[in-house]
Enzyme design. Structure first.
Site, PDB file in Angstrom:
ATOM      1  N   GLY A   1       0.803  -1.216   0.000  1.00 40.23           N
ATOM      2  CA  GLY A   1       0.000   0.000   0.000  1.00 40.23           C
ATOM      3  C   GLY A   1       0.834   1.264   0.000  1.00 40.23           C
ATOM      4  N   PRO A   2       0.128   2.408  -0.089  1.00 35.86           N
ATOM      5  CG  PRO A   2      -1.540   4.032  -0.284  1.00 35.86           C
ATOM      6  CD  PRO A   2      -1.338   2.554  -0.191  1.00 35.86           C
ATOM      7  CB  CYS A   3       0.515   4.569   4.365  1.00 37.05           C
ATOM      8  SG  CYS A   3      -0.455   5.940   3.743  1.00 37.05           S
ATOM      9  CG  PHE A   4       1.142  -0.191   6.595  1.00 38.28           C
ATOM     10  CD1 PHE A   4       0.933   0.846   7.499  1.00 38.28           C
ATOM     11  CD2 PHE A   4       0.273  -1.261   6.606  1.00 38.28           C
ATOM     12  CE1 PHE A   4      -0.121   0.813   8.399  1.00 38.28           C
ATOM     13  CE2 PHE A   4      -0.785  -1.309   7.504  1.00 38.28           C
ATOM     14  CZ  PHE A   4      -0.980  -0.272   8.401  1.00 38.28           C
TER      15      PHE A   4
ATOM     16  CG  ASP B   1       4.133   6.231   6.422  1.00 38.71           C
ATOM     17  OD1 ASP B   1       4.503   6.829   5.386  1.00 38.71           O
ATOM     18  OD2 ASP B   1       3.040   6.447   6.969  1.00 38.71           O
TER      19      ASP B   1
END
Ligand SMILES: NC(=O)c1ccc[n+]([C@@H]2O[C@H](COP(=O)([O-])OP(=O)(O)OC[C@H]3O[C@@H](n4cnc5c(N)ncnc54)[C@H](O)[C@@H]3O)[C@@H](O)[C@H]2O)c1
Length: 445
Positions: A262-265, A268
């Site tokens: 995904g775009p965050c995990f 980040d």
């Protein structure tokens, strides 16, 4: 609202339905035209009806000084993509900040700027506040408030997560700025979340720390699951369900299956590692979380390669990084499809929402099919995303006249015994019993 993407548009619509006059601004004309034509993008639950409910209180325009100058509060939710070194880039944020600052020169009224996009720690004080002050020709504190308030939302349930958050995180330049933002949030939240107000750097660290912790939890669960692969009669689901009942641990995200995407995990957690490195620290835990996550793909490839020769047909069901979205960023399904294609296999991909996005990335080497068709043609099936639609594949499609097929089912979409007996049904995180067979009673309890 500057930036009408996956987060900005739902927040703009939510605020408008709660009575605020909202001007949604974007730098991309096609995005505005698309939304106006009803193409909101993604598969965000409830977004289309929310936009309808917003009625005339939500106006969409190209970003302009005039729209900013007449507003009291500006939210910035533009991309902060990871650069080649893994650190987030602030270019779009700075572009937006400069435009907002310029526009504010024309007004003496108090204005609050809220940055929602995820940034590297210290960005607010070292880069963003100075850029705003320079463009606005006034200091933060002088009729100008600044907040950093990242959202903790999951794609697919953004509206629900924004209106029912566990936590409101507000980094604030001063109490007046934080009070104003909190008042706005109170109009959209339906629950009583914990409210944490703090300075900028604490909020910046907290945003990354939360996602890094969750990724560590997922990698920990996958580590347990891999141990269970090798221990007779072990079942990761039984182990993790019990461990998660301990309130110090909790059930959420404590599940062995495939790696996180995904775009965050992923990004980040990498950014968190880099924050440590910038401070001369090792941050080995965050680095190990990332390495464990990348290892999940090798674990899966080894299972497939032990059963299929080069040239065999591999059906990969699930291209989005999770169900309920067409987003494919850092998706495990995409990574597996690429690895199988590189390994000389014939790759079929299927996804209820993300097949076309995936095909555009993967190119001509893979073929798109419906899930039912992909299963009917495959030697090995890997179910990478827990889409409920996959349960509707006709059982006949799993059956063959001659050779049997293998179904790798990390998310346990099917129970043991549910697929035709000719299918080799492999559930990861499940040790063989003494006879080499998985024990169904342990799985179905
Ligand atoms: N997507 C998520 O799940 C998620 C979750 C938490 C945080 N975030 C963070 O939120 C931020 C935005 O994410 P997103 O997924 O909504 O992005 P997105 O790519 O879906 O949308 C961003 C929008 O901003 C517009 N834009 C870019 N530069 C602009 C500018 N200077 N002025 C006006 N508009 C501009 C783009 O045209 C686009 O429509 C990122 O920092 C991301 O890390 C995302």
């Amino acid at each position: 609202m500057v930036g009408l993407g996956k987060l900005g548009l739902p927040l703009a619509a939510l605020l408008a339905t709660r009575g605020f006059e909202v001007v949604g601004l974007d730098a991309d004309r096609r995005r505005i035209d698309g939304i106006n034509a009803g193409l909101v993008g993604g598969s965000e639950l409830g977004l289309e009806s929310l936009i309808r409910d917003a009625e005339s209180r939500l106006r969409l325009e190209m970003i302009s000084d005039q729209a900013i100058a007449i507003s009291d509060v500006t939210f910035i939710i533009v991309p902060t993509p990871s650069g080649p070194d893994g650190r987030f880039r602030n270019d779009s944020v700075i572009a937006a900040i400069r435009q907002i600052g310029n526009a504010l020169r024309a007004t003496d009224r108090y204005h609050l700027v809220v940055l929602v996009s995820t940034v590297m720690p210290t960005s607010m004080t070292e880069v963003i506040a100075p850029a705003l002050e320079k463009a606005a020709r006034r200091k933060v504190g002088d009729r100008l408030g600044l907040c950093y308030s990242p959202e903790f939302v999951a794609l697919g349930s953004v509206i629900r997560d924004m209106s029912r958050p566990d936590l409101l995180l507000i980094g604030e330049s001063d109490a007046a700025a934080g009070d104003l933002l909190l008042g706005i949030y109170r109009a959209i939240i339906e629950t009583k979340p914990e409210i944490h107000r703090m300075n900028f750097v604490n909020a910046e660290i907290c945003k990354l720390a939360v996602n890094s912790f969750v990724t560590t939890k997922i990698s920990f669960a996958n580590m347990i699951a891999e141990a269970c692969d090798h221990l007779p009669s072990a079942d990761a689901e039984v182990v993790l369900r019990a461990a998660g009942a301990d309130s110090r641990i909790g059930h959420d995200y404590l599940r062995g299956a495939v790696g996180y995407g995904g775009p965050c995990f992923p990004r980040d957690n990498i950014a968190f590692t880099l924050m440590g490195r910038d401070l001369g620290l090792q941050f080995e835990l965050a680095a190990a979380t990332d390495a464990t996550n990348r290892h999940q793909l090798q674990r899966l490839c080894a299972v497939i390669e032990a059963r299929a020769q080069t040239g065999a047909t591999i059906a990969i069901l699930g291209m989005s990084y999770k169900p309920g979205t067409d987003v494919i960023e850092a998706s495990q399904g995409i990574a597996l499809a690429q690895a199988m294609f590189d390994g000389g296999f014939n790759v079929l991909i299927a996804d209820p929402a993300a097949a076309q996005n995936a095909a555009a990335i993967l190119g001509h080497g893979v073929s798109v099919a419906s899930a039912a068709e992909a299963v009917a043609r495959a030697d090995v099936v890997a179910i990478m995303t827990q889409w409920p639609q996959f349960r509707n594949i006709p059982m006949a499609n799993f059956m063959r006249d001659k050779q049997n097929i293998t179904v790798i089912d990390p998310w346990r979409v099917f129970k043991f015994g549910e697929l035709p007996s000719s299918v080799e049904h492999i559930v990861l995180g499940f040790g063989p019993d003494a006879a080499g067979e998985p024990p169904p009673q342990a799985y179905n309890d």
